[in-house]
Motif scaffolding. Structure first.
Motif, PDB file in Angstrom:
ATOM      1  N   TRP A 157      -8.438  -0.456  -1.602  1.00  0.00           N
ATOM      2  CA  TRP A 157      -8.191  -0.471  -3.042  1.00  0.00           C
ATOM      3  C   TRP A 157      -7.308  -1.650  -3.436  1.00  0.00           C
ATOM      4  O   TRP A 157      -7.605  -2.363  -4.398  1.00  0.00           O
ATOM      5  CB  TRP A 157      -7.537   0.841  -3.478  1.00  0.00           C
ATOM      6  N   ILE A 158      -6.234  -1.877  -2.663  1.00  0.00           N
ATOM      7  CA  ILE A 158      -5.334  -2.999  -2.942  1.00  0.00           C
ATOM      8  C   ILE A 158      -6.110  -4.307  -2.932  1.00  0.00           C
ATOM      9  O   ILE A 158      -5.954  -5.161  -3.814  1.00  0.00           O
ATOM     10  CB  ILE A 158      -4.190  -3.063  -1.906  1.00  0.00           C
ATOM     11  N   ARG A 159      -6.967  -4.476  -1.937  1.00  0.00           N
ATOM     12  CA  ARG A 159      -7.752  -5.715  -1.853  1.00  0.00           C
ATOM     13  C   ARG A 159      -8.716  -5.816  -3.026  1.00  0.00           C
ATOM     14  O   ARG A 159      -8.911  -6.901  -3.580  1.00  0.00           O
ATOM     15  CB  ARG A 159      -8.523  -5.768  -0.540  1.00  0.00           C
ATOM     16  N   SER A 160      -9.338  -4.711  -3.413  1.00  0.00           N
ATOM     17  CA  SER A 160     -10.290  -4.748  -4.524  1.00  0.00           C
ATOM     18  C   SER A 160      -9.602  -5.154  -5.821  1.00  0.00           C
ATOM     19  O   SER A 160     -10.195  -5.823  -6.665  1.00  0.00           O
ATOM     20  CB  SER A 160     -10.967  -3.382  -4.693  1.00  0.00           C
ATOM     21  N   VAL A 161      -8.339  -4.766  -5.971  1.00  0.00           N
ATOM     22  CA  VAL A 161      -7.589  -5.122  -7.174  1.00  0.00           C
ATOM     23  C   VAL A 161      -7.136  -6.575  -7.126  1.00  0.00           C
ATOM     24  O   VAL A 161      -7.301  -7.328  -8.091  1.00  0.00           O
ATOM     25  CB  VAL A 161      -6.362  -4.189  -7.347  1.00  0.00           C
ATOM     26  N   LYS A 162      -6.584  -6.997  -5.985  1.00  0.00           N
ATOM     27  CA  LYS A 162      -6.012  -8.335  -5.882  1.00  0.00           C
ATOM     28  C   LYS A 162      -7.053  -9.435  -5.695  1.00  0.00           C
ATOM     29  O   LYS A 162      -6.900 -10.544  -6.215  1.00  0.00           O
ATOM     30  CB  LYS A 162      -5.003  -8.386  -4.731  1.00  0.00           C
ATOM     31  N   GLU A 200       3.898 -10.922   7.655  1.00  0.00           N
ATOM     32  CA  GLU A 200       4.177 -11.754   6.465  1.00  0.00           C
ATOM     33  C   GLU A 200       3.265 -11.371   5.312  1.00  0.00           C
ATOM     34  O   GLU A 200       3.675 -11.353   4.152  1.00  0.00           O
ATOM     35  CB  GLU A 200       3.980 -13.233   6.809  1.00  0.00           C
ATOM     36  N   SER A 201       2.006 -11.070   5.619  1.00  0.00           N
ATOM     37  CA  SER A 201       1.056 -10.725   4.561  1.00  0.00           C
ATOM     38  C   SER A 201       1.060  -9.224   4.279  1.00  0.00           C
ATOM     39  O   SER A 201       0.370  -8.766   3.373  1.00  0.00           O
ATOM     40  CB  SER A 201      -0.356 -11.135   4.969  1.00  0.00           C
ATOM     41  N   ARG A 202       1.842  -8.471   5.087  1.00  0.00           N
ATOM     42  CA  ARG A 202       1.894  -7.010   4.970  1.00  0.00           C
ATOM     43  C   ARG A 202       0.515  -6.370   5.099  1.00  0.00           C
ATOM     44  O   ARG A 202       0.212  -5.358   4.476  1.00  0.00           O
ATOM     45  CB  ARG A 202       2.544  -6.594   3.644  1.00  0.00           C
ATOM     46  N   GLY A 203      -0.316  -7.014   5.898  1.00  0.00           N
ATOM     47  CA  GLY A 203      -1.624  -6.452   6.185  1.00  0.00           C
ATOM     48  C   GLY A 203      -2.672  -6.683   5.123  1.00  0.00           C
ATOM     49  O   GLY A 203      -3.812  -6.275   5.291  1.00  0.00           O
ATOM     50  N   ILE A 204      -2.327  -7.323   4.002  1.00  0.00           N
ATOM     51  CA  ILE A 204      -3.301  -7.504   2.915  1.00  0.00           C
ATOM     52  C   ILE A 204      -4.507  -8.305   3.378  1.00  0.00           C
ATOM     53  O   ILE A 204      -5.639  -8.045   3.001  1.00  0.00           O
ATOM     54  CB  ILE A 204      -2.648  -8.205   1.715  1.00  0.00           C
ATOM     55  N   GLU A 205      -4.259  -9.284   4.252  1.00  0.00           N
ATOM     56  CA  GLU A 205      -5.360 -10.131   4.726  1.00  0.00           C
ATOM     57  C   GLU A 205      -6.303  -9.386   5.642  1.00  0.00           C
ATOM     58  O   GLU A 205      -7.470  -9.728   5.771  1.00  0.00           O
ATOM     59  CB  GLU A 205      -4.776 -11.343   5.458  1.00  0.00           C
TER      60      GLU A 205
END
Length: 199
Positions: A101-106, A193-198
């Motif tokens: 969900w976080i990735r879909s938003v960002k 550093e990316s907190r796993g977003i990548e």
């Protein structure tokens, strides 16, 4: 994109390893580490896109590079008997869906709330629901020696030991443990550093 998947399956070899998972389960992280270990030491410009290709991306997979005679491919599709060998990466569903969900938003600029997103994913979604995706592998592949299961949480806790298991499963030879430790630490730093977003 569909042609990529068809090409990869048609050209599959018994030594190929498919890195399969539901989205946001650590697949890209694993691909980066494998690319680092097998390709970047001698070629700092090596990327996962042309060395450990994602069949869902609009990029040719024909140029997938071999590592000790092995090609690695990424897939989010359900289990398929056409995959010669599989590393199935599984992550806590709540964490995977939240990250998705976080990735879909960002990245994709989705306007869905977390509740709306989770509801849509549990009722089908782009790659099917999390339970059905996992069951397709567990029910069909777990009894076969051609598949291993890798837990995302184990990767976070001790990436080097998990990468060793993947490399042993793949049958790759002449991989120094010092190189595994180096690249795992490097990618762990990037992950934090990316907190796993990548990934």
């Amino acid at each position: 994109i569909i042609k990529n998947g068809i090409y990869a399956l048609k050209c599959r070899k018994k030594t190929d390893v498919w890195l399969c998972s539901y989205p946001r389960s650590g697949n890209t992280w694993l691909r980066r580490i494998l690319c680092d270990i097998f390709f970047r030491q001698g070629n700092p410009d090596a990327t996962i896109w042309d060395h450990v290709p994602d069949i869902h991306m609009p990029l040719p997979v024909a140029a997938a590079k071999e590592a000790n005679g092995i090609c690695f491919y990424k897939s989010h599709f359900y289990y398929s008997a056409f995959y010669p060998r599989i590393v199935y990466i599984i992550r806590d569903p709540f964490e995977a869906l939240y990250s998705y969900w976080i990735r879909s938003v960002k990245v994709e600029k989705s306007k869905k709330s977390l509740e709306e997103f989770v509801h849509s994913e549990l009722n089908g979604g782009r790659f099917g629901s999390w339970p059905n995706h996992v069951l397709s592998y567990i029910k069909n592949g777990i009894s076969n020696k051609h598949m291993m299961v890798l837990r995302y949480e184990d990767m976070v806790r001790d990436p080097a030991s998990q990468i060793v298991k993947v490399i042993n499963f793949a049958g790759a030879q002449s991989v120094e443990y010092s190189a595994i430790l180096y690249w795992c630490q490097k990618r762990m730093d990037s992950f934090l550093e990316s907190r796993g977003i990548e990934f």
